[in-house]
Write an enzyme that holds these catalytic residues in place. Structure first.
Site, PDB file in Angstrom:
ATOM      1  N   LYS A  56      30.713   8.539  28.595  1.00  0.00           N
ATOM      2  CA  LYS A  56      29.514   9.324  28.720  1.00  0.00           C
ATOM      3  C   LYS A  56      29.296  10.589  27.712  1.00  0.00           C
ATOM      4  CE  LYS A  56      28.614   6.494  32.198  1.00  0.00           C
ATOM      5  NZ  LYS A  56      29.629   6.092  32.665  1.00  0.00           N
ATOM      6  N   ARG A  74      51.669  -0.391  25.574  1.00  0.00           N
ATOM      7  CA  ARG A  74      51.313   0.062  26.732  1.00  0.00           C
ATOM      8  C   ARG A  74      51.684   1.174  27.349  1.00  0.00           C
ATOM      9  NH1 ARG A  74      53.784  -2.146  31.088  1.00  0.00           N
ATOM     10  NH2 ARG A  74      54.244  -3.912  30.011  1.00  0.00           N
ATOM     11  N   ASP A 130      35.597  14.764  39.826  1.00  0.00           N
ATOM     12  CA  ASP A 130      34.996  14.001  38.711  1.00  0.00           C
ATOM     13  C   ASP A 130      34.104  14.780  38.041  1.00  0.00           C
ATOM     14  OD1 ASP A 130      33.536  12.545  36.938  1.00  0.00           O
ATOM     15  OD2 ASP A 130      33.494  10.550  38.370  1.00  0.00           O
ATOM     16  N   TYR A 185      29.525   8.942  42.713  1.00  0.00           N
ATOM     17  CA  TYR A 185      29.269   7.585  42.081  1.00  0.00           C
ATOM     18  C   TYR A 185      29.353   6.216  42.926  1.00  0.00           C
ATOM     19  CZ  TYR A 185      29.432   3.971  38.223  1.00  0.00           C
ATOM     20  OH  TYR A 185      29.246   2.965  37.625  1.00  0.00           O
TER      21      TYR A 185
HETATM   22  C1  LIG Z   1      30.196  10.183  37.501  1.00  0.00           C
HETATM   23  C2  LIG Z   1      30.737   8.838  37.195  1.00  0.00           C
HETATM   24  N1  LIG Z   1      32.258   8.586  37.200  1.00  0.00           N
HETATM   25  C3  LIG Z   1      32.602   7.588  36.651  1.00  0.00           C
HETATM   26  C4  LIG Z   1      32.319   6.503  36.473  1.00  0.00           C
HETATM   27  C5  LIG Z   1      32.632   5.324  35.866  1.00  0.00           C
HETATM   28  O1  LIG Z   1      32.847   5.420  34.346  1.00  0.00           O
HETATM   29  P1  LIG Z   1      33.061   3.820  33.681  1.00  0.00           P
HETATM   30  O2  LIG Z   1      31.828   3.199  33.649  1.00  0.00           O
HETATM   31  O3  LIG Z   1      33.607   4.506  32.225  1.00  0.00           O
HETATM   32  O4  LIG Z   1      34.135   3.181  34.276  1.00  0.00           O
HETATM   33  C6  LIG Z   1      30.679   6.537  36.087  1.00  0.00           C
HETATM   34  C7  LIG Z   1      29.914   5.921  35.482  1.00  0.00           C
HETATM   35  O5  LIG Z   1      28.506   5.767  35.392  1.00  0.00           O
HETATM   36  C8  LIG Z   1      30.071   8.104  36.695  1.00  0.00           C
HETATM   37  O6  LIG Z   1      28.724   8.030  36.507  1.00  0.00           O
END
Ligand SMILES: Cc1ncc(COP(=O)(O)O)c(C=O)c1O
Length: 372
Positions: A187, A36, A162, A89
């Site tokens: 992604k 961890r 992000d 998101y």
């Molecule tokens: C722009 C964006 N940020 C964060 C996330 C969250 O990612 P995770 O599904 O890996 O938790 C997503 C998920 O689709 C996303 O599209």
């Protein structure tokens, strides 16, 4: 010396002497003590992310949401204010809303492209954090990162960007002034739809706080997921190049197609050309409104596809379609969706690495069914 990073699965590490173990615990000696607290495979991935995002450090997490949560809590305390882009998101939106009741952290949502409004709200609310996405979901609006970072500096806030939709191939937000750069590595970084993870790339100052916090939050990346994401990084620039070429060609074709009301993609054909990108690539994501299509029409469109896969993710080698009203923005009412521009006929496409003609022909056939 192996040419690929090994996957280390050990929970704990032993040393020749207790003195050595004590030095590692105290950070006076490089090493690992407990999974961890750190893991060599995860560390290799973090080094690679810091290199591609041009930051001093990176810290990996179990998911993109874990990274976003960690980023926000590391720079806020109860009573703090957050200024957030209104088209974040959906889960980030929901997280911020839930923090109001659970953590006493209030969020004001703004149109992040309206810089006068962002500055006004920032001066009014004195936020601890300004958070936005490089490319928004699903409207593909591009944030002026240098301007947002400057506003954050003016009011003493930390900027969180992000960068999931763009990927570090297209832009490295830290080089434009962002303090914390977050990714869902699920992604474009992983790239093959087979890993879940998140990461924060940042300066040494923020990284030491985040590392201490990560030991307590425990939202760590698993060695196998970190390894898959590290392997994904090796081909990311080639995938993103091909995905960008496909997305641009699809956007240009759709822009001239009477069955499409509007296409969202940052390229000259659509007239949406922000200048923050370092490369010709504009990313693999686009969205489009199918003329006169109701929810049933969009369902018919999705069900008629034979190559593109309707699936709730993006950044994969396969082309993926998603219906925001039904999935990512399902939690919003129809009025709330419409207020931020997400119409009932809007579809998102994450272009894959297939041949352009194959993707276009598939969409063309499905559009014919949807608009018949
Ligand atoms: C722009 C964006 N940020 C964060 C996330 C969250 O990612 P995770 O599904 O890996 O938790 C997503 C998920 O689709 C996303 O599209």
């Amino acid at each position: 010396m192996p040419t690929a990073a090994p996957i280390h699965v050990a929970t704990a590490y032993s040393y020749e002497s207790t003195e050595e173990l004590d030095a590692v615990f105290a950070d006076n000696s490089v090493g690992y003590v407990y999974s961890r607290y750190g893991n060599p495979t995860v560390r290799a991935f973090e080094h690679a992310i810091a290199a591609v995002e041009k930051t001093e450090e990176a810290i990996a997490y179990g998911s993109g949401m874990a990274a976003i949560h960690a980023a926000i809590v590391s720079v806020t305390a109860s009573g703090a204010h957050v200024l957030a882009s209104q088209d974040l998101y959906g889960a980030t939106h929901a997280l911020l809303r839930s923090m109001a009741t659970r953590n006493g952290i209030e969020t004001t949502f703004v149109d992040i492209l309206d810089l006068d409004m962002v500055r006004r709200r920032a001066v009014e609310t004195k936020p601890a954090v300004i958070i936005a996405e490089t490319i928004s979901n699903p409207l593909i609006r591009v944030t002026d990162i240098p301007a947002i970072a400057a506003i954050a500096d003016e009011v003493g806030a930390v900027s969180i960007i992000d960068n999931t939709f763009a990927s570090p191939v297209i832009v490295q937000p830290a080089t434009l002034g962002a303090d914390l750069v977050v990714h869902s590595t699920t992604k474009f970084i992983g790239g093959h739809g087979d890993t879940t993870g998140g990461v924060i790339a940042t300066s040494g100052k923020h990284a030491s706080t985040l590392r201490e916090q990560a030991k307590l939050l425990g939202a760590l990346a698993s060695p196998f997921d970190a390894w898959l994401a590290l392997r994904g990084l090796k081909t990311m620039h080639l995938r993103v190049r091909q995905q960008s070429e496909n997305a641009r060609a699809i956007a240009e074709w759709m822009h001239a197609d009477p069955r499409i009301d509007r296409v969202n993609y940052p390229c000259p054909a659509t007239g949406q050309v922000p200048d923050i990108f370092v490369s010709e690539e504009r990313g693999g994501l686009l969205s489009f409104e199918i003329r006169a299509a109701s929810r049933d029409g969009v369902f018919r469109f999705q069900d008629s596809l034979t190559l593109c896969v309707p699936a709730t993710t993006l950044g994969d080698v396969y082309s993926l379609v998603l219906y925001p009203a039904m999935s990512s923005h399902r939690a919003l009412s129809r009025d709330e969706r419409h207020a931020i521009g997400i119409k009932d006929n809007l579809v998102r496409l994450s272009a894959g690495i297939e041949d352009y003609e194959d993707i276009r022909n598939d969409i063309d056939r499905a559009l014919a069914v949807a608009t018949a």
